[in-house]
Motif scaffolding. Structure first.
Motif, PDB file in Angstrom:
ATOM      1  N   ARG A  70      -1.234   0.285   8.214  1.00 16.14           N
ATOM      2  CA  ARG A  70      -1.943  -1.082   8.214  1.00 16.14           C
ATOM      3  C   ARG A  70      -2.443  -1.789   6.974  1.00 16.14           C
ATOM      4  O   ARG A  70      -2.267  -2.965   6.696  1.00 16.14           O
ATOM      5  CB  ARG A  70      -3.122  -1.264   9.094  1.00 16.14           C
ATOM      6  N   ALA A  71      -3.095  -1.128   6.040  1.00 10.48           N
ATOM      7  CA  ALA A  71      -3.267  -1.483   4.858  1.00 10.48           C
ATOM      8  C   ALA A  71      -2.290  -2.133   3.819  1.00 10.48           C
ATOM      9  O   ALA A  71      -2.307  -3.151   3.375  1.00 10.48           O
ATOM     10  CB  ALA A  71      -4.161  -0.628   3.935  1.00 10.48           C
ATOM     11  N   GLU A  72      -1.097  -1.397   4.106  1.00 11.77           N
ATOM     12  CA  GLU A  72       0.163  -1.865   3.124  1.00 11.77           C
ATOM     13  C   GLU A  72       0.514  -3.157   3.784  1.00 11.77           C
ATOM     14  O   GLU A  72       1.234  -3.857   3.142  1.00 11.77           O
ATOM     15  CB  GLU A  72       1.316  -0.810   3.231  1.00 11.77           C
ATOM     16  N   VAL A  73       0.725  -3.133   5.103  1.00 11.56           N
ATOM     17  CA  VAL A  73       1.361  -4.283   5.857  1.00 11.56           C
ATOM     18  C   VAL A  73       0.468  -5.613   5.704  1.00 11.56           C
ATOM     19  O   VAL A  73       0.866  -6.501   5.600  1.00 11.56           O
ATOM     20  CB  VAL A  73       1.384  -3.804   7.337  1.00 11.56           C
ATOM     21  N   ASP A  74      -0.816  -5.261   5.947  1.00 10.19           N
ATOM     22  CA  ASP A  74      -1.831  -6.387   5.678  1.00 10.19           C
ATOM     23  C   ASP A  74      -1.787  -6.823   4.019  1.00 10.19           C
ATOM     24  O   ASP A  74      -1.753  -8.258   3.807  1.00 10.19           O
ATOM     25  CB  ASP A  74      -3.434  -5.917   5.564  1.00 10.19           C
ATOM     26  N   ALA A  75      -1.434  -6.199   3.232  1.00  9.55           N
ATOM     27  CA  ALA A  75      -1.342  -6.501   1.936  1.00  9.55           C
ATOM     28  C   ALA A  75       0.237  -7.367   1.725  1.00  9.55           C
ATOM     29  O   ALA A  75       0.014  -8.374   1.044  1.00  9.55           O
ATOM     30  CB  ALA A  75      -1.249  -5.284   0.855  1.00  9.55           C
ATOM     31  N   ARG A  76       1.101  -6.745   2.200  1.00  9.74           N
ATOM     32  CA  ARG A  76       2.260  -7.691   2.104  1.00  9.74           C
ATOM     33  C   ARG A  76       2.335  -9.002   3.080  1.00  9.74           C
ATOM     34  O   ARG A  76       2.675  -9.906   2.516  1.00  9.74           O
ATOM     35  CB  ARG A  76       3.480  -6.891   2.701  1.00  9.74           C
ATOM     36  N   ARG A  82       7.652   4.798   0.093  1.00 10.42           N
ATOM     37  CA  ARG A  82       6.612   5.614   1.037  1.00 10.42           C
ATOM     38  C   ARG A  82       6.554   4.691   2.143  1.00 10.42           C
ATOM     39  O   ARG A  82       6.547   5.170   3.520  1.00 10.42           O
ATOM     40  CB  ARG A  82       5.484   6.027   0.411  1.00 10.42           C
ATOM     41  N   VAL A  83       6.161   3.462   1.964  1.00  7.08           N
ATOM     42  CA  VAL A  83       5.939   2.504   3.105  1.00  7.08           C
ATOM     43  C   VAL A  83       7.353   2.237   4.029  1.00  7.08           C
ATOM     44  O   VAL A  83       7.300   2.191   5.370  1.00  7.08           O
ATOM     45  CB  VAL A  83       5.560   1.055   2.600  1.00  7.08           C
ATOM     46  N   LEU A 118      -0.120  -3.035  17.316  1.00  7.54           N
ATOM     47  CA  LEU A 118      -0.643  -1.682  16.965  1.00  7.54           C
ATOM     48  C   LEU A 118      -1.715  -2.058  15.850  1.00  7.54           C
ATOM     49  O   LEU A 118      -1.585  -1.744  14.755  1.00  7.54           O
ATOM     50  CB  LEU A 118       0.379  -1.063  16.300  1.00  7.54           C
ATOM     51  N   PRO A 119      -3.069  -2.347  16.483  1.00 10.18           N
ATOM     52  CA  PRO A 119      -3.980  -2.652  15.304  1.00 10.18           C
ATOM     53  C   PRO A 119      -4.611  -1.288  14.541  1.00 10.18           C
ATOM     54  O   PRO A 119      -5.150  -1.410  13.363  1.00 10.18           O
ATOM     55  CB  PRO A 119      -5.543  -3.135  16.242  1.00 10.18           C
ATOM     56  N   ASP A 120      -4.326  -0.022  15.267  1.00  8.69           N
ATOM     57  CA  ASP A 120      -4.472   0.977  14.262  1.00  8.69           C
ATOM     58  C   ASP A 120      -3.292   1.821  13.651  1.00  8.69           C
ATOM     59  O   ASP A 120      -3.369   3.043  13.372  1.00  8.69           O
ATOM     60  CB  ASP A 120      -5.357   2.167  15.258  1.00  8.69           C
ATOM     61  N   ALA A 121      -2.441   0.966  13.259  1.00  2.00           N
ATOM     62  CA  ALA A 121      -1.224   1.446  12.749  1.00  2.00           C
ATOM     63  C   ALA A 121      -1.629   2.287  11.272  1.00  2.00           C
ATOM     64  O   ALA A 121      -2.369   1.765  10.789  1.00  2.00           O
ATOM     65  CB  ALA A 121      -0.411   0.322  12.250  1.00  2.00           C
TER      66      ALA A 121
END
Length: 195
Positions: free
Chosen positions: A108-114, A7-8, A102-105
């Motif tokens: 964002r949560a998934e990219v931050d986690a990775r 999904r990501v 893109l701070p509001d991507a």
């Protein structure tokens, strides 16, 4: 049901495709329509290579598309592909650039986690590299006075000398000095009074 990773990836591909579509943003950035068309073609080559598992080719294409269009959405694709190639620092740099631009991507949560996982992995790799470098460096031999065997030999010598001296001093009283007796023709004592 699709896995979170697929999904990501699908979201990333969709974001990247949307980013490459012509729109008011392209004009605002000052990029020429010809560059956007070229970037879109290069991006499509990268997407196809990624789908085939040819991550080296996909990474090169995504990087080229980013250089042509400077669209931050492509940084996500660069990060994903570098991550597949286990180029952790490159992936982290791309993900950080993506989130900064893109701070509001939406992902964002998934990219931050990775990115967090990549930072931890990089820290572990750095620690292992430092340990390996230390292990490769030649060790200097410690000074002889720090060697265990040196002090063992010193101890044995001191104990041996003490025993020898003690024996000599303690047994001095038990042996009587030779007395004059009859000397043989060659001057050797033939009789001792202590016998």
């Amino acid at each position: 049901m699709a896995s979170p990773l697929s999904r990501v990836f699908a979201l990333g591909v969709a974001v990247s495709i949307l980013a490459l579509l012509p729109g008011p943003r392209a004009h605002a950035q000052g990029s020429a329509p010809g560059r956007d068309d070229e970037a879109r073609e290069v991006f499509e080559r990268g997407r196809a290579a990624y789908a085939r598992g040819e991550y080296e080719g996909a990474l090169a294409a995504f990087q080229e598309a980013y250089e042509l269009s400077e669209r931050p959405e492509l940084l996500y694709n660069i990060g994903q592909t570098a991550d597949r190639l286990r180029r952790d620092r490159e992936a982290l740099e791309a993900f950080d650039g993506y989130l900064a631009a893109l701070p509001d991507a939406p992902n964002r949560a998934e990219v931050d986690a990775r990115a967090r996982v990549l930072r931890e992995q990089i820290a572990r790799d750095d620690a292992l590299r430092v340990e390996a470098e230390r292990a490769r460096q030649p060790r200097e031999d410690p000074p002889i006075v720090e060697a265990w065997w040196f002090w063992t030999l010193i101890g044995v010598a001191v104990v041996g000398a003490g025993v020898g001296i003690g024996f000599a001093v303690g047994s001095h009283d038990e042996i009587a000095p030779p007395t004059r007796g009859d000397l043989g023709p060659d001057g050797v004592i033939v009789a001792l009074t202590s016998f």
